[in-house]
Design a protein around this motif. Structure first.
Motif, PDB file in Angstrom:
ATOM      1  N   ASP A  58      -2.359   1.390 -10.152  1.00  9.59           N
ATOM      2  CA  ASP A  58      -2.708   2.827 -10.403  1.00  9.59           C
ATOM      3  C   ASP A  58      -4.472   3.284  -9.817  1.00  9.59           C
ATOM      4  O   ASP A  58      -4.474   4.688  -9.571  1.00  9.59           O
ATOM      5  N   GLN A  59      -5.366   2.094  -9.732  1.00 13.36           N
ATOM      6  CA  GLN A  59      -6.603   2.494  -9.413  1.00 13.36           C
ATOM      7  C   GLN A  59      -6.382   1.976  -7.779  1.00 13.36           C
ATOM      8  O   GLN A  59      -7.369   2.806  -7.736  1.00 13.36           O
ATOM      9  N   ILE A  60      -5.759   1.693  -7.405  1.00  9.99           N
ATOM     10  CA  ILE A  60      -5.682   1.599  -5.602  1.00  9.99           C
ATOM     11  C   ILE A  60      -4.905   2.975  -5.797  1.00  9.99           C
ATOM     12  O   ILE A  60      -5.963   3.646  -4.366  1.00  9.99           O
ATOM     13  N   TRP A  61      -4.045   3.333  -6.208  1.00  7.57           N
ATOM     14  CA  TRP A  61      -3.634   4.856  -5.447  1.00  7.57           C
ATOM     15  C   TRP A  61      -4.620   6.252  -5.550  1.00  7.57           C
ATOM     16  O   TRP A  61      -5.081   7.003  -5.116  1.00  7.57           O
ATOM     17  N   MET A  62      -5.279   5.698  -6.507  1.00  7.13           N
ATOM     18  CA  MET A  62      -6.740   6.608  -7.520  1.00  7.13           C
ATOM     19  C   MET A  62      -8.211   6.530  -6.585  1.00  7.13           C
ATOM     20  O   MET A  62      -8.386   7.831  -5.732  1.00  7.13           O
TER      21      MET A  62
END
Length: 81
Positions: A58-62
C-alpha cells in the motif's frame, strides 16, 4: 548469458543441447554452472526469509500513484495485484 537461461530452464532445442553437451565435456564450465546454481538457490532462500511488512504494498502504491508516471502505475498493478 546463456548459462543463466540454462539454469532457469529457459532454453530449448539446439541451444539447450549445445550447453548440455559443452558442460558434459568441460569440467571448468560445469564447476561454474554448479556454483551459479548453488548461488541461485541460496539467494532464493535468503530472499524468502524476510517477510515484507503487511502495509508495504500500500505504501509503494501510494508513492507510485502520486509521484510516478501512469505506465509505472499500470506495471505495478500487473506485478502486484
Amino acid at each position: 548469458m546463456q548459462l543463466d537461461s540454462y539454469l532457469s530452464h529457459q532454453l530449448a532445442g539446439a541451444a539447450l543441447l549445445e550447453i548440455a553437451n559443452h558442460l558434459e565435456h568441460c569440467p571448468e564450465c560445469l564447476q561454474v554452472c554448479r556454483a551459479r546454481g548453488d548461488l541461485k538457490i541460496r539467494l532464493k532462500k535468503a530472499l524468502n526469509r524476510e517477510a515484507a511488512p503487511n502495509d508495504l504494498k500500500d505504501q509503494i502504491w501510494m508513492r507510485i500513484h502520486h509521484e510516478r508516471p501512469c505506465w509505472l502505475r499500470r506495471l505495478f498493478r500487473l506485478l502486484c495485484p
